[in-house]
Scaffold this active site. Structure first.
Site, mmCIF file in Angstrom:
data_model
loop_
_atom_site.group_PDB
_atom_site.id
_atom_site.type_symbol
_atom_site.label_atom_id
_atom_site.label_comp_id
_atom_site.label_asym_id
_atom_site.label_seq_id
_atom_site.Cartn_x
_atom_site.Cartn_y
_atom_site.Cartn_z
ATOM 1 N N ARG A 230 0.917 -1.471 0.180
ATOM 2 C CA ARG A 230 0.401 0.415 0.094
ATOM 3 C C ARG A 230 0.817 1.336 0.214
ATOM 4 O O ARG A 230 1.727 1.079 0.742
ATOM 5 C CB ARG A 230 -0.844 -0.186 1.773
ATOM 6 N N ASP A 254 4.184 -0.839 -7.252
ATOM 7 C CA ASP A 254 2.658 -0.861 -8.400
ATOM 8 C C ASP A 254 0.897 0.349 -7.263
ATOM 9 O O ASP A 254 0.518 0.299 -7.442
ATOM 10 C CB ASP A 254 2.196 -2.337 -7.656
ATOM 11 N N GLU A 259 -3.819 6.711 -3.067
ATOM 12 C CA GLU A 259 -4.967 6.667 -3.523
ATOM 13 C C GLU A 259 -6.350 6.203 -2.974
ATOM 14 O O GLU A 259 -6.117 6.484 -2.040
ATOM 15 C CB GLU A 259 -4.767 4.647 -4.159
ATOM 16 N N HIS A 299 -1.816 -0.203 -9.287
ATOM 17 C CA HIS A 299 -1.994 -1.070 -9.103
ATOM 18 C C HIS A 299 -2.716 -2.294 -9.564
ATOM 19 O O HIS A 299 -4.003 -2.434 -9.396
ATOM 20 C CB HIS A 299 -3.469 -0.392 -8.323
HETATM 21 P P1 NAD Z 1 -1.282 -11.572 4.920
HETATM 22 O O1 NAD Z 1 -1.742 -10.681 6.385
HETATM 23 O O2 NAD Z 1 -0.525 -13.174 4.875
HETATM 24 O O3 NAD Z 1 1.135 -10.744 5.473
HETATM 25 C C1 NAD Z 1 1.274 -9.606 5.891
HETATM 26 C C2 NAD Z 1 2.245 -9.546 6.671
HETATM 27 O O4 NAD Z 1 2.838 -9.144 7.605
HETATM 28 C C3 NAD Z 1 2.068 -11.118 8.184
HETATM 29 O O5 NAD Z 1 3.448 -11.402 8.297
HETATM 30 C C4 NAD Z 1 1.697 -9.754 9.467
HETATM 31 O O6 NAD Z 1 3.334 -10.743 10.196
HETATM 32 C C5 NAD Z 1 3.119 -8.894 8.709
HETATM 33 N N1 NAD Z 1 3.194 -7.249 9.877
HETATM 34 C C6 NAD Z 1 2.007 -7.061 10.042
HETATM 35 N N2 NAD Z 1 1.406 -5.327 10.349
HETATM 36 C C7 NAD Z 1 2.799 -5.778 10.481
HETATM 37 C C8 NAD Z 1 3.546 -4.593 11.319
HETATM 38 N N3 NAD Z 1 3.363 -3.433 11.951
HETATM 39 N N4 NAD Z 1 5.020 -4.883 11.376
HETATM 40 C C9 NAD Z 1 5.880 -6.160 10.482
HETATM 41 N N5 NAD Z 1 5.067 -7.016 10.104
HETATM 42 C C10 NAD Z 1 3.891 -6.752 10.342
HETATM 43 O O7 NAD Z 1 -1.128 -10.399 3.817
HETATM 44 P P2 NAD Z 1 -0.339 -10.781 2.298
HETATM 45 O O8 NAD Z 1 -1.532 -11.359 1.541
HETATM 46 O O9 NAD Z 1 0.237 -11.175 2.180
HETATM 47 O O10 NAD Z 1 -0.802 -9.336 1.672
HETATM 48 C C11 NAD Z 1 0.152 -8.085 2.421
HETATM 49 C C12 NAD Z 1 -0.405 -7.013 1.600
HETATM 50 O O11 NAD Z 1 -0.240 -7.084 0.253
HETATM 51 C C13 NAD Z 1 -1.881 -6.712 1.901
HETATM 52 O O12 NAD Z 1 -1.978 -5.954 2.966
HETATM 53 C C14 NAD Z 1 -2.476 -5.538 0.534
HETATM 54 O O13 NAD Z 1 -2.400 -4.910 1.282
HETATM 55 C C15 NAD Z 1 -1.643 -5.896 -0.337
HETATM 56 N N6 NAD Z 1 -1.958 -6.599 -1.538
HETATM 57 C C16 NAD Z 1 -1.485 -5.593 -2.627
HETATM 58 C C17 NAD Z 1 -1.590 -6.191 -4.365
HETATM 59 C C18 NAD Z 1 -1.537 -4.960 -5.410
HETATM 60 O O14 NAD Z 1 -2.270 -5.663 -6.298
HETATM 61 N N7 NAD Z 1 -1.275 -4.216 -4.794
HETATM 62 C C19 NAD Z 1 -2.721 -7.299 -3.998
HETATM 63 C C20 NAD Z 1 -2.755 -8.448 -2.952
HETATM 64 C C21 NAD Z 1 -2.524 -7.564 -1.875
#
Ligand code: NAD
Length: 333
Positions: A230, A254, A259, A299
């Protein structure tokens, strides 16, 4: 059993008709509302995306309703209290497109490290000169992965396939993680030691500006930053400053800070989101777009056929598992 699908596109309808051929299916391309409910009040199962209203007043139209299979990760459009009181099971699609986003991350990395955009620009203009196009290898370099969930893990796996070392900063380090090329460290260490830093944490109050003007100076001189998570996880001003100082030699984004409030990526492909959020203008307003060593995708990291297909196949599995008496991916229980 009658299943009513809302917010469906034509290609989704075709897939669902084939996958759920034994059931009576009804489709509506609009969101579920009090009005659109009236045609299907006898259905047993509802499946919608996030623009449908599944609050108590709408759900009360459906006396036979037993299951809501939302085709989204988020479920705050659903009245879980109503569902609990009325014994309606709710299930979601917890994750999709893990490979898709991890692969897009590497597309950005390789585009920067192999100077792909200027190389292609040049040859399109009939210029085959190599000046300024020297790249660098990934093998032997260190990739810093921030956030080790579904996507971060897959990115680290791909990194080791490229013979990179992966270091990870995440909230709950998994010290038993069975890959000796992956090491858990703290945030300052990941910034100091990584040749490439890639962000995979969710945007929360805690992660807003996780990378900022104060700590970006810790990053290795000439390193690369990738953000497919994000925009607001990184302070935009800090990126510009680090590029000017030569701390960052390349940036692949991305996502951008301004946004619209976006809950999940599938919404980007809907009429409803486009009607309320002008992404293009926001992208064009951005200073970063003018920098040669910054590449930005709109994105689009989630946007693969396989990822969208995964939403539907998980939804079908959710319905079948519930029908077999073994509900999966349930929420609010
Ligand atoms: P997930 O929930 O499986 O993993 C998130 C990770 O971040 C976990 O390991 C969690 O422990 C860690 N985390 C959370 N808060 C934290 C903090 N304060 N400090 C350190 N680590 C922390 O999520 P995911 O499925 O791997 O997705 C990650 C992110 O990717 C999503 O939240 C979303 O914003 C983004 N995303 C982007 C797209 C895109 O098209 N660009 C698509 C899907 C997801």
């Amino acid at each position: 059993m009658k299943i009513a699908f809302f917010e469906t596109e034509e290609w989704e309808k075709k897939y669902l008709e084939k996958a759920l051929a034994d059931y009576q299916l009804v489709f509506n391309n609009k969101p579920l509302t009090g009005e659109t409910a009236s045609d299907v009040i006898d259905c047993d199962v509802l499946s919608t995306f996030i623009y449908s209203s599944l609050k108590g007043d709408v759900l009360a139209h459906f006396p036979n309703l037993k299951l809501i299979a939302t085709r989204s990760t988020g479920y705050d459009h659903i009245d879980l209290d109503y569902c609990k009181k009325n014994s309606v099971t709710v299930c979601n699609v917890p994750t999709y497109g893990v490979n898709t986003i991890a692969e897009h991350t590497f597309a950005l990395i390789l585009a920067l490290t192999r100077k792909l955009i200027p190389s292609i620009d040049r040859t399109r203009r009939g210029n085959f000169v190599l000046d300024g196009l020297r790249g660098s290898e990934l093998a032997g370099k260190t990739l810093g992965v921030i956030g080790f969930g579904h996507i971060g893990k897959r990115v680290a796996e791909l990194a080791t396939a490229f013979q990179m070392n992966a270091i990870v900063y995440t909230r709950h380090p998994d010290v038993s993680y069975p890959n000796s090329h992956v090491r858990f460290v703290d945030l300052p260490t990941i910034l100091r030691e990584s040749d490439i830093v890639s962000l995979h944490v969710p945007l929360t109050a805690e992660t807003k500006h996780l990378l900022n003007k104060d700590n970006i100076r810790l990053m290795k001189k000439g390193s690369v930053l990738i953000n497919t998570a994000r925009g607001a996880i990184v302070e935009t001003e800090a990126i510009l400053w680090a590029l000017e100082q030569g701390i960052l030699s390349g940036v692949g984004l991305d996502v951008l800070e301004e946004e619209c409030a976006l809950k999940e990526e599938r919404a980007l492909l809907t009429r409803e989101f486009l009607a309320t959020c002008d992404l293009k203008t926001q992208l064009l307003n951005h200073v970063l777009l003018t920098k040669e060593n910054v590449i930005i995708t709109p994105h689009n990291a989630f946007n693969s056929e396989e990822a969208l297909q995964e939403i539907l196949s998980t939804t079908v599995k959710n319905i079948e598992a519930w029908q077999a008496g073994k509900p999966q991916n349930t929420v609010g229980v």
